[in-house]
Scaffold this motif. Structure first.
Motif, PDB file in Angstrom:
ATOM      1  N   ALA A   1      60.480  31.108  -5.832  1.00 32.46           N
ATOM      2  CA  ALA A   1      59.243  31.278  -5.063  1.00 32.46           C
ATOM      3  C   ALA A   1      58.133  30.445  -5.678  1.00 32.46           C
ATOM      4  CB  ALA A   1      58.834  32.749  -5.035  1.00 32.46           C
ATOM      5  N   ARG A   2      57.230  29.975  -4.834  1.00 34.65           N
ATOM      6  CA  ARG A   2      56.125  29.161  -5.361  1.00 34.65           C
ATOM      7  C   ARG A   2      54.820  29.517  -4.685  1.00 34.65           C
ATOM      8  NH1 ARG A   2      55.484  23.012  -3.618  1.00 34.65           N
ATOM      9  NH2 ARG A   2      53.507  23.548  -4.590  1.00 34.65           N
ATOM     10  N   SER A   3      53.748  29.206  -5.373  1.00 37.20           N
ATOM     11  CA  SER A   3      52.415  29.318  -4.791  1.00 37.20           C
ATOM     12  C   SER A   3      51.854  27.910  -4.615  1.00 37.20           C
ATOM     13  CB  SER A   3      51.488  30.154  -5.681  1.00 37.20           C
ATOM     14  OG  SER A   3      51.217  29.480  -6.901  1.00 37.20           O
ATOM     15  N   PHE A   4      50.759  27.824  -3.846  1.00 34.93           N
ATOM     16  CA  PHE A   4      50.139  26.535  -3.556  1.00 34.93           C
ATOM     17  C   PHE A   4      48.676  26.570  -3.963  1.00 34.93           C
ATOM     18  CE2 PHE A   4      53.712  27.027  -0.745  1.00 34.93           C
ATOM     19  CZ  PHE A   4      54.278  25.767  -0.650  1.00 34.93           C
ATOM     20  N   GLN A   5      48.135  25.396  -4.254  1.00 41.61           N
ATOM     21  CA  GLN A   5      46.710  25.318  -4.588  1.00 41.61           C
ATOM     22  C   GLN A   5      45.847  25.829  -3.446  1.00 41.61           C
ATOM     23  OE1 GLN A   5      45.400  21.503  -6.169  1.00 41.61           O
ATOM     24  NE2 GLN A   5      47.408  21.137  -7.068  1.00 41.61           N
ATOM     25  N   ASP A   6      46.253  25.536  -2.213  1.00 44.88           N
ATOM     26  CA  ASP A   6      45.450  25.958  -1.058  1.00 44.88           C
ATOM     27  C   ASP A   6      45.846  27.344  -0.531  1.00 44.88           C
ATOM     28  OD1 ASP A   6      47.867  25.396   0.103  1.00 44.88           O
ATOM     29  OD2 ASP A   6      47.135  23.816   1.423  1.00 44.88           O
ATOM     30  N   LEU A   7      46.701  28.062  -1.282  1.00 52.20           N
ATOM     31  CA  LEU A   7      47.127  29.451  -1.045  1.00 52.20           C
ATOM     32  C   LEU A   7      47.986  29.646   0.207  1.00 52.20           C
ATOM     33  CD1 LEU A   7      43.937  31.434  -2.145  1.00 52.20           C
ATOM     34  CD2 LEU A   7      45.893  30.666  -3.516  1.00 52.20           C
ATOM     35  N   ARG A   8      47.626  29.012   1.332  1.00 56.43           N
ATOM     36  CA  ARG A   8      48.437  29.080   2.556  1.00 56.43           C
ATOM     37  C   ARG A   8      48.649  30.523   3.033  1.00 56.43           C
ATOM     38  NH1 ARG A   8      52.780  24.059   2.316  1.00 56.43           N
ATOM     39  NH2 ARG A   8      51.318  22.566   1.376  1.00 56.43           N
ATOM     40  N   LEU A   9      47.581  31.284   3.053  1.00 59.45           N
ATOM     41  CA  LEU A   9      47.635  32.650   3.576  1.00 59.45           C
ATOM     42  C   LEU A   9      47.402  32.634   5.080  1.00 59.45           C
ATOM     43  CD1 LEU A   9      45.422  34.355   0.835  1.00 59.45           C
ATOM     44  CD2 LEU A   9      47.925  34.220   0.900  1.00 59.45           C
ATOM     45  N   PHE A  10      47.797  33.715   5.731  1.00 62.87           N
ATOM     46  CA  PHE A  10      47.504  33.894   7.145  1.00 62.87           C
ATOM     47  C   PHE A  10      46.170  34.631   7.229  1.00 62.87           C
ATOM     48  CE2 PHE A  10      52.172  33.830   6.829  1.00 62.87           C
ATOM     49  CZ  PHE A  10      52.436  32.720   7.614  1.00 62.87           C
ATOM     50  N   GLY A  11      45.099  33.859   7.429  1.00 61.05           N
ATOM     51  CA  GLY A  11      43.755  34.393   7.284  1.00 61.05           C
ATOM     52  C   GLY A  11      43.420  35.561   8.182  1.00 61.05           C
ATOM     53  N   ARG A  12      43.922  35.566   9.416  1.00 59.29           N
ATOM     54  CA  ARG A  12      43.558  36.620  10.364  1.00 59.29           C
ATOM     55  C   ARG A  12      44.559  37.773  10.395  1.00 59.29           C
ATOM     56  NH1 ARG A  12      39.088  35.303  12.773  1.00 59.29           N
ATOM     57  NH2 ARG A  12      38.452  33.115  12.864  1.00 59.29           N
ATOM     58  N   MET A  13      45.572  37.679   9.553  1.00 54.92           N
ATOM     59  CA  MET A  13      46.502  38.789   9.403  1.00 54.92           C
ATOM     60  C   MET A  13      46.039  39.687   8.272  1.00 54.92           C
ATOM     61  SD  MET A  13      50.152  36.822   9.960  1.00 54.92           S
ATOM     62  CE  MET A  13      51.049  38.081   9.078  1.00 54.92           C
ATOM     63  N   SER A  14      46.465  40.935   8.305  1.00 54.85           N
ATOM     64  CA  SER A  14      46.087  41.868   7.239  1.00 54.85           C
ATOM     65  C   SER A  14      46.763  41.472   5.934  1.00 54.85           C
ATOM     66  CB  SER A  14      46.494  43.294   7.612  1.00 54.85           C
ATOM     67  OG  SER A  14      47.902  43.455   7.528  1.00 54.85           O
ATOM     68  N   VAL A  15      46.225  42.011   4.852  1.00 59.13           N
ATOM     69  CA  VAL A  15      46.810  41.791   3.534  1.00 59.13           C
ATOM     70  C   VAL A  15      48.262  42.258   3.524  1.00 59.13           C
ATOM     71  CG1 VAL A  15      46.720  42.602   1.140  1.00 59.13           C
ATOM     72  CG2 VAL A  15      44.617  41.874   2.300  1.00 59.13           C
ATOM     73  N   ARG A  16      48.500  43.457   4.067  1.00 59.33           N
ATOM     74  CA  ARG A  16      49.857  43.982   4.104  1.00 59.33           C
ATOM     75  C   ARG A  16      50.787  43.069   4.913  1.00 59.33           C
ATOM     76  NH1 ARG A  16      52.295  48.617   3.064  1.00 59.33           N
ATOM     77  NH2 ARG A  16      50.329  49.672   2.620  1.00 59.33           N
ATOM     78  N   ASP A  17      50.331  42.591   6.063  1.00 55.74           N
ATOM     79  CA  ASP A  17      51.182  41.738   6.887  1.00 55.74           C
ATOM     80  C   ASP A  17      51.435  40.382   6.231  1.00 55.74           C
ATOM     81  OD1 ASP A  17      51.626  43.623   8.822  1.00 55.74           O
ATOM     82  OD2 ASP A  17      50.045  42.902  10.167  1.00 55.74           O
ATOM     83  N   ASN A  18      50.478  39.903   5.443  1.00 54.91           N
ATOM     84  CA  ASN A  18      50.723  38.673   4.689  1.00 54.91           C
ATOM     85  C   ASN A  18      51.873  38.844   3.723  1.00 54.91           C
ATOM     86  OD1 ASN A  18      48.850  36.042   4.550  1.00 54.91           O
ATOM     87  ND2 ASN A  18      47.648  37.731   5.424  1.00 54.91           N
ATOM     88  N   VAL A  19      51.920  40.000   3.060  1.00 55.63           N
ATOM     89  CA  VAL A  19      53.011  40.246   2.116  1.00 55.63           C
ATOM     90  C   VAL A  19      54.313  40.477   2.865  1.00 55.63           C
ATOM     91  CG1 VAL A  19      53.823  41.707   0.223  1.00 55.63           C
ATOM     92  CG2 VAL A  19      51.387  41.164   0.412  1.00 55.63           C
ATOM     93  N   ARG A  20      54.245  41.215   3.980  1.00 61.83           N
ATOM     94  CA  ARG A  20      55.454  41.403   4.790  1.00 61.83           C
ATOM     95  C   ARG A  20      56.034  40.067   5.230  1.00 61.83           C
ATOM     96  NH1 ARG A  20      52.759  46.017   8.484  1.00 61.83           N
ATOM     97  NH2 ARG A  20      53.591  47.903   7.478  1.00 61.83           N
ATOM     98  N   ALA A  21      55.158  39.153   5.614  1.00 64.09           N
ATOM     99  CA  ALA A  21      55.615  37.856   6.109  1.00 64.09           C
ATOM    100  C   ALA A  21      56.416  37.096   5.060  1.00 64.09           C
ATOM    101  CB  ALA A  21      54.434  37.016   6.570  1.00 64.09           C
ATOM    102  N   ALA A  22      56.118  37.345   3.776  1.00 65.32           N
ATOM    103  CA  ALA A  22      56.828  36.646   2.705  1.00 65.32           C
ATOM    104  C   ALA A  22      58.284  37.061   2.621  1.00 65.32           C
ATOM    105  CB  ALA A  22      56.137  36.911   1.369  1.00 65.32           C
ATOM    106  N   ILE A  23      58.594  38.281   3.102  1.00 62.35           N
ATOM    107  CA  ILE A  23      59.985  38.727   3.076  1.00 62.35           C
ATOM    108  C   ILE A  23      60.583  38.758   4.486  1.00 62.35           C
ATOM    109  CG2 ILE A  23      59.775  40.015   0.938  1.00 62.35           C
ATOM    110  CD1 ILE A  23      59.431  42.557   2.519  1.00 62.35           C
ATOM    111  N   GLU A  24      59.905  38.132   5.413  1.00 61.52           N
ATOM    112  CA  GLU A  24      60.330  38.133   6.812  1.00 61.52           C
ATOM    113  C   GLU A  24      61.737  37.615   7.030  1.00 61.52           C
ATOM    114  OE1 GLU A  24      58.646  35.522  10.142  1.00 61.52           O
ATOM    115  OE2 GLU A  24      57.479  37.352  10.265  1.00 61.52           O
ATOM    116  N   PRO A  25      62.190  36.556   6.318  1.00 67.33           N
ATOM    117  CA  PRO A  25      63.548  36.076   6.573  1.00 67.33           C
ATOM    118  C   PRO A  25      64.623  37.132   6.345  1.00 67.33           C
ATOM    119  CG  PRO A  25      62.303  34.441   5.364  1.00 67.33           C
ATOM    120  CD  PRO A  25      61.457  35.690   5.395  1.00 67.33           C
ATOM    121  N   THR A  26      64.332  38.184   5.565  1.00 66.24           N
ATOM    122  CA  THR A  26      65.312  39.246   5.342  1.00 66.24           C
ATOM    123  C   THR A  26      64.924  40.519   6.067  1.00 66.24           C
ATOM    124  OG1 THR A  26      64.152  39.955   3.331  1.00 66.24           O
ATOM    125  CG2 THR A  26      65.914  38.330   3.077  1.00 66.24           C
ATOM    126  N   ALA A  27      63.967  40.423   7.000  1.00 62.91           N
ATOM    127  CA  ALA A  27      63.433  41.632   7.616  1.00 62.91           C
ATOM    128  C   ALA A  27      63.548  41.652   9.136  1.00 62.91           C
ATOM    129  CB  ALA A  27      61.962  41.792   7.215  1.00 62.91           C
TER     130      ALA A  27
END
Length: 248
Positions: A82-108
């Motif tokens: 897993a990696r992070s980016f300088q520009d973070l690449r978050l989903f700005g209009r999604m909730s904090v929880r949904d941002n984390v959910r999205a990170a495990i989406e390929p297995t969900a």
């Protein structure tokens, strides 16, 4: 001590510019390695090559001794890198929880096996990541509404939730206030104590000395030196290059 992730002879040119030149790097299990060097040294490009975001001109990337060269970034991530980016690449209009959910989406995906039990396990991973990053109270807030330090920790929470065993962190502590920086240092130390292998790009040498077990020094795409922090950071030639006083 094993070496779960290895880079061998990576090369990349953009036109006539040699961005990465024949770089070798072993990431040892449970060890924090810092990539250090002046701006333009090729550190982020090396991460991009290692994670499939850029195809190298030559060399090899090995995970547990097997090549991952040519694999897509999301497949490499699913393998535990897993990696992070300088520009973070978050989903700005999604909730904090949904941002984390999205990170495990390929297995969900809903049609994957496991049913409710697997879903509860994924939610537990999300909750644990938010708690460790101090974001539980902000779980329903939009990412765009978070303070800068909170957005930084959200990018780490996304990595935590995946259960990745290799973290590549690109300037994860840049711009953090002293209190947030101390929290970040402890979070990384806790992860390493659990067996996570970490490589970080960081310009703050205080962070480097606090966290790094080893340092690889890059300049103009080439690895000039690698060793213990006290060895690298006391080398007057390397420090001169880092601060722009002299170049090879």
């Amino acid at each position: 001590m094993g070496v779960p992730f290895s880079i061998r002879g990576l090369d990349k040119k953009f036109g006539g510019l040699a961005a990465v030149q024949n770089v070798d790097l072993d990431l040892q299990e449970g060890v924090t390695t810092a990539l250090v060097g002046p701006n333009g040294a090729g550190k982020t490009t090396l991460f991009n090559l290692a994670t499939g975001h850029i195809i190298p001109d030559g060399g090899e990337v090995l995970l547990d001794g097997k090549s991952v060269l040519g694999q897509s970034p999301h497949l490499i991530a699913r393998m535990g890198v897993a990696r992070s980016f300088q520009d973070l690449r978050l989903f700005g209009r999604m909730s904090v929880r949904d941002n984390v959910r999205a990170a495990i989406e390929p297995t969900a995906w809903l049609w994957q096996p496991g049913g409710g039990s697997a879903a509860r396990k994924r939610e537990a991973a999300v909750d644990a990541a938010l708690d460790r990053c101090g974001l539980t109270k902000q779980a329903d807030a939009r990412a765009v509404d978070l303070a800068y330090a909170e957005r930084k920790f959200l990018s780490v929470a996304r990595i935590l939730a995946t259960g990745a065993r290799i973290w590549l962190l690109d300037e994860p502590a840049s711009g953090l206030d002293p209190h947030s920086r101390a929290r970040f240092v402890q979070l990384v130390r806790d992860a390493v104590a659990e067996g996570v292998t970490i490589c970080l790009i960081e310009h703050n040498l205080d962070i480097v000395t606090e966290l790094a077990d080893r340092i690889a020094f890059l300049d103009r795409g080439a690895k000039l030196a690698e060793g213990a922090p006290q060895e690298i950071l006391r080398d007057p030639k390397l420090i001169g290059i880092y601060f722009g006083e002299q170049r090879t």
